[in-house]
Design an enzyme around this catalytic site. Structure first.
Site, mmCIF file in Angstrom:
data_model
loop_
_atom_site.group_PDB
_atom_site.id
_atom_site.type_symbol
_atom_site.label_atom_id
_atom_site.label_comp_id
_atom_site.label_asym_id
_atom_site.label_seq_id
_atom_site.Cartn_x
_atom_site.Cartn_y
_atom_site.Cartn_z
ATOM 1 N N GLU A 293 0.821 -1.206 0.000
ATOM 2 C CA GLU A 293 0.000 0.000 0.000
ATOM 3 C C GLU A 293 0.856 1.257 0.000
ATOM 4 O O GLU A 293 0.559 2.234 -0.660
ATOM 5 C CB GLU A 293 -0.823 -0.046 1.286
ATOM 6 C CG GLU A 293 -2.154 0.584 1.205
ATOM 7 C CD GLU A 293 -2.879 0.315 2.496
ATOM 8 O OE1 GLU A 293 -3.663 -0.637 2.540
ATOM 9 O OE2 GLU A 293 -2.666 1.046 3.459
ATOM 10 N N GLY A 387 -5.824 -1.059 5.081
ATOM 11 C CA GLY A 387 -5.761 -2.104 4.052
ATOM 12 C C GLY A 387 -5.486 -3.483 4.620
ATOM 13 O O GLY A 387 -5.339 -4.445 3.858
HETATM 14 O O1 0RQ Z 1 0.212 3.663 21.750
HETATM 15 O O2 0RQ Z 1 1.123 5.465 20.380
HETATM 16 O O3 0RQ Z 1 0.091 5.942 22.598
HETATM 17 O O4 0RQ Z 1 2.296 4.738 22.432
HETATM 18 O O5 0RQ Z 1 -1.101 1.376 20.231
HETATM 19 O O6 0RQ Z 1 1.244 0.556 18.977
HETATM 20 O O7 0RQ Z 1 3.061 -1.105 19.194
HETATM 21 O O8 0RQ Z 1 3.603 1.228 18.319
HETATM 22 O O9 0RQ Z 1 2.332 -0.511 16.952
HETATM 23 O O10 0RQ Z 1 2.473 1.528 15.396
HETATM 24 O O11 0RQ Z 1 2.431 -0.867 14.581
HETATM 25 O O12 0RQ Z 1 0.389 0.187 15.562
HETATM 26 C C1 0RQ Z 1 -2.635 -1.898 15.227
HETATM 27 C C2 0RQ Z 1 -2.448 0.523 15.754
HETATM 28 C C3 0RQ Z 1 -0.398 -0.951 15.695
HETATM 29 C C4 0RQ Z 1 -1.546 -0.357 13.546
HETATM 30 C C5 0RQ Z 1 -1.795 -0.676 15.048
HETATM 31 C C6 0RQ Z 1 -0.948 1.049 21.616
HETATM 32 C C7 0RQ Z 1 0.527 1.303 21.886
HETATM 33 C C8 0RQ Z 1 0.762 2.554 21.069
HETATM 34 C C9 0RQ Z 1 0.670 1.779 18.633
HETATM 35 P P1 0RQ Z 1 0.984 5.064 21.815
HETATM 36 P P2 0RQ Z 1 2.660 0.065 18.406
HETATM 37 P P3 0RQ Z 1 1.984 0.135 15.545
HETATM 38 C C10 0RQ Z 1 -1.853 -1.019 5.880
HETATM 39 C C11 0RQ Z 1 -2.001 -1.684 7.164
HETATM 40 C C12 0RQ Z 1 -4.569 -1.162 11.300
HETATM 41 C C13 0RQ Z 1 -4.334 -0.653 9.892
HETATM 42 C C14 0RQ Z 1 -3.353 -1.480 9.129
HETATM 43 C C15 0RQ Z 1 -2.844 -0.135 12.775
HETATM 44 C C16 0RQ Z 1 -0.117 2.324 19.835
HETATM 45 O O13 0RQ Z 1 -0.845 -1.429 12.969
HETATM 46 O O14 0RQ Z 1 -3.404 0.943 12.809
HETATM 47 O O15 0RQ Z 1 -2.937 -2.555 9.515
HETATM 48 N N1 0RQ Z 1 -3.340 -1.201 12.069
HETATM 49 N N2 0RQ Z 1 -2.956 -0.977 8.000
HETATM 50 O O16 0RQ Z 1 0.761 1.509 23.273
HETATM 51 C C17 0RQ Z 1 -4.153 -0.846 23.953
HETATM 52 C C18 0RQ Z 1 -3.385 -2.874 23.105
HETATM 53 C C19 0RQ Z 1 -2.374 -2.163 22.415
HETATM 54 C C20 0RQ Z 1 -2.349 -0.774 22.554
HETATM 55 C C21 0RQ Z 1 -0.754 -1.415 21.205
HETATM 56 N N3 0RQ Z 1 -3.476 -4.194 23.012
HETATM 57 N N4 0RQ Z 1 -4.252 -2.181 23.845
HETATM 58 N N5 0RQ Z 1 -3.243 -0.112 23.303
HETATM 59 N N6 0RQ Z 1 -1.326 -0.348 21.798
HETATM 60 N N7 0RQ Z 1 -1.368 -2.538 21.588
HETATM 61 C C22 0RQ Z 1 -1.417 0.453 6.013
HETATM 62 C C23 0RQ Z 1 -2.600 1.397 5.903
HETATM 63 O O17 0RQ Z 1 -3.693 0.996 5.939
HETATM 64 C C24 0RQ Z 1 -2.294 2.862 5.760
#
Ligand code: 0RQ
Length: 503
Positions: A293, A387
């Protein structure tokens, strides 16, 4: 005016303040932008001013905002801060907008990114009143040269009643030709196959078409894209990347992946994805391709080093350094990158045909492999599904990557049952944390649960999860997928009550 080579469009050049007079309260406005690239730079601030003034005069001015995915942070924040958005679709990742959505002050519709164009065509979002699209230039024939993201711009230009263009001369001229804009999509029953059999295949043209009569204003700009934030990979990201790379070696040895080129890679946005891609040059691969993407910094390096032969995406998502690298060497990258509409970059038909290795982030997975990517504690939206579903459901290998804990260890990303499901256990094949990798292919639920707990959960949480599984399994009539329904969300309830999932 050098970038506007059509006199018809030159006559429409005006200021941003004049252009936004064409946008009215209650309008559905579709704008360009995907990740940090290609968002209009001057129309949105001017629109925010217009909304502000209208409020001062007692008019409740809001718009419905449609985009490709997230747009620049400033754009999301500016409109959210003034409560300018009634409805937002399909993806956001900015703190103020997120807060307004979770407070119930902004409607948000979270759909697969490949579905956006077709759902707008199908009329689910009503009339698109105005499209605001950033382009790199206008040709003599009145066609539009796309900028650093394609997203849904083709659809916005086709369906909108009025079009406002921002012609941004910052976009390198040499990007012309990097885009592949396909005009063959149709709604059922008139759909035909997409003739893409490798990441580098081109099936369209390099420019957008637009009906000049719909173009109500053209505004010239010279503004850089905002950079995507990126930090150096930390120990957790590097460990996750290491497990993924070992898995690829294992799959090559097992004869399930081609040795030199694997299969086309898709990686979500963020530091973990960037670390996985960044680690690929370790593997000695020479002919990798990506059908993804976004293009992140690590991809530029892999292309430069010769590890990646071609990368297809819908947008760039580069840091300050990445933008500099790309803009200084566009002539080189143009031959190794193709930017397509997101309905094509994320198309399930192509993802299935090419056999994509899908690697996306998650908030949490449950012991059986159901994944929550979007809702913190099951209720509060984080970003959106983006995505991830397009690729996961149809990938050859579908992987989810995450640290095993969040919030300083208070939250386990492996839980008994996820309180919101974005990807079901049927779609999830491999889960990876810094602790290890669980390959769920071919495993029945009880075996899946043991693999996920033993390989992926943090040691602090393993005893709690094993205890849950053992007691669920010991119930009379435990069934195919044992659960203690009264306790399935106990980790989340404990966190809400005490601030920690730990006992
Ligand atoms: O919070 O930013 O306040 O510190 O979530 O977590 O570990 O830095 O991981 O940046 O890879 O994000 C699912 C959000 C993961 C992302 C998600 C909190 C954690 C942190 C971020 P802070 P990490 P990432 C194609 C792919 C959906 C869209 C997608 C996402 C923040 O991967 O948006 O996949 N995915 N698109 O502290 C509560 C939990 C948590 C939590 C992490 N279990 N409960 N908070 N956090 N785990 C690309 C596009 O579509 C553009």
């Amino acid at each position: 005016m050098a970038r506007i080579r059509s006199s018809v469009f030159r006559e429409k050049v005006t200021t941003a303040d004049e252009a936004v007079r064409h946008i009215h309260a209650g309008d559905t406005v579709a704008i360009s932008g995907f990740a940090s690239a290609g968002t209009p730079k001057v129309i949105i601030p001017a629109l925010a001013e217009r909304i502000h003034h209208a409020r001062g005069a007692g008019v409740n001015f809001t718009i419905n905002l449609l985009t490709g995915a997230s747009v620049s942070t400033e754009t999301e924040r500016t409109l959210a801060e003034i409560d300018g958005i009634a409805l937002r679709m399909p993806y956001q990742s900015e703190a103020t907008a997120r807060r307004k959505i979770n407070e119930g002050r902004m409607d948000y519709v979270d759909i697969h990114l490949s579905h956006v164009a077709q759902q707008v065509w199908e009329g689910y979002y009503g009339t698109v009143d105005v499209a605001v699209v950033e382009v790199a230039g206008v040709t003599e024939a009145g066609e539009l040269i796309p900028s650093a993201s394609v997203g849904n711009n083709k659809t916005w230009l086709d369906v909108a009643k009025k079009v406002i263009l921002e012609v941004n001369s910052w976009v390198p001229d040499a990007m012309t030709g990097i885009h592949d804009i396909y005009y063959g999509t149709a709604l059922p029953p008139n759909r035909t196959p997409l003739e893409i059999t490798s990441a580098a295949d081109r099936i369209g043209q390099t420019t957008f078409r637009v009906d000049p009569d719909k173009v109500v204003a053209v505004v010239e700009t010279n503004c850089p894209d905002s950079a995507s934030p990126l930090t150096e990979p930390d120990a957790v990201s590097i460990a996750i990347a290491g497990h993924v790379l070992d898995f690829f070696d294992h799959e090559v040895k097992a004869g399930r992946l081609p040795a030199d080129s694997l299969l086309p890679l898709q990686a979500g946005i963020g530091n973990v994805a960037n670390a996985v891609l960044g680690g690929l040059d370790r593997g000695g691969y020479r002919d990798l391709t990506c059908y993804s993407e976004v293009i992140q910094d690590s991809m530029l390096r892999l292309i430069k080093d010769g590890a990646v032969a071609h990368a297809s995406a819908t947008s760039l998502a580069l840091s300050e350094k990445g933008l500099e690298e790309f803009t200084s060497n566009v002539d080189f990258y143009r031959n190794h990158i193709t930017l397509r509409p997101q309905e094509i970059s994320n198309h399930p038909e192509v993802v299935r045909r090419l056999g994509i290795i899908a690697m996306n982030g998650m908030l949490e997975a449950d012991i059986y492999g159901n994944v929550n990517s979007t809702h913190v504690m099951g209720t509060k939206i984080m970003n959106g599904i983006g995505g991830s579903g397009d690729f996961t459901r149809n990938g050859y290998v579908s992987m989810f990557l995450s640290p095993s804990t969040a919030r300083g260890g208070a939250i386990s990303s492996i839980v008994p049952m996820v309180p919101h499901v974005d990807h079901t256990e049927h779609d999830t094949q491999v889960i990876v944390t810094e602790q290890g990798l669980a390959d769920l292919r071919g495993l029945s639920p009880r075996r899946r649960a043991r693999a996920v707990i033993d390989n992926c959960a943090h040691p602090e949480f393993r005893p709690l999860l094993h205890d849950y599984l053992a007691r669920a399994d010991a119930q009379p009539g435990a069934g195919h997928t044992p659960h203690l329904l009264g306790e399935a969300f106990s980790f989340h309830q404990r966190h809400l009550a005490t601030g920690s999932m730990q006992r």
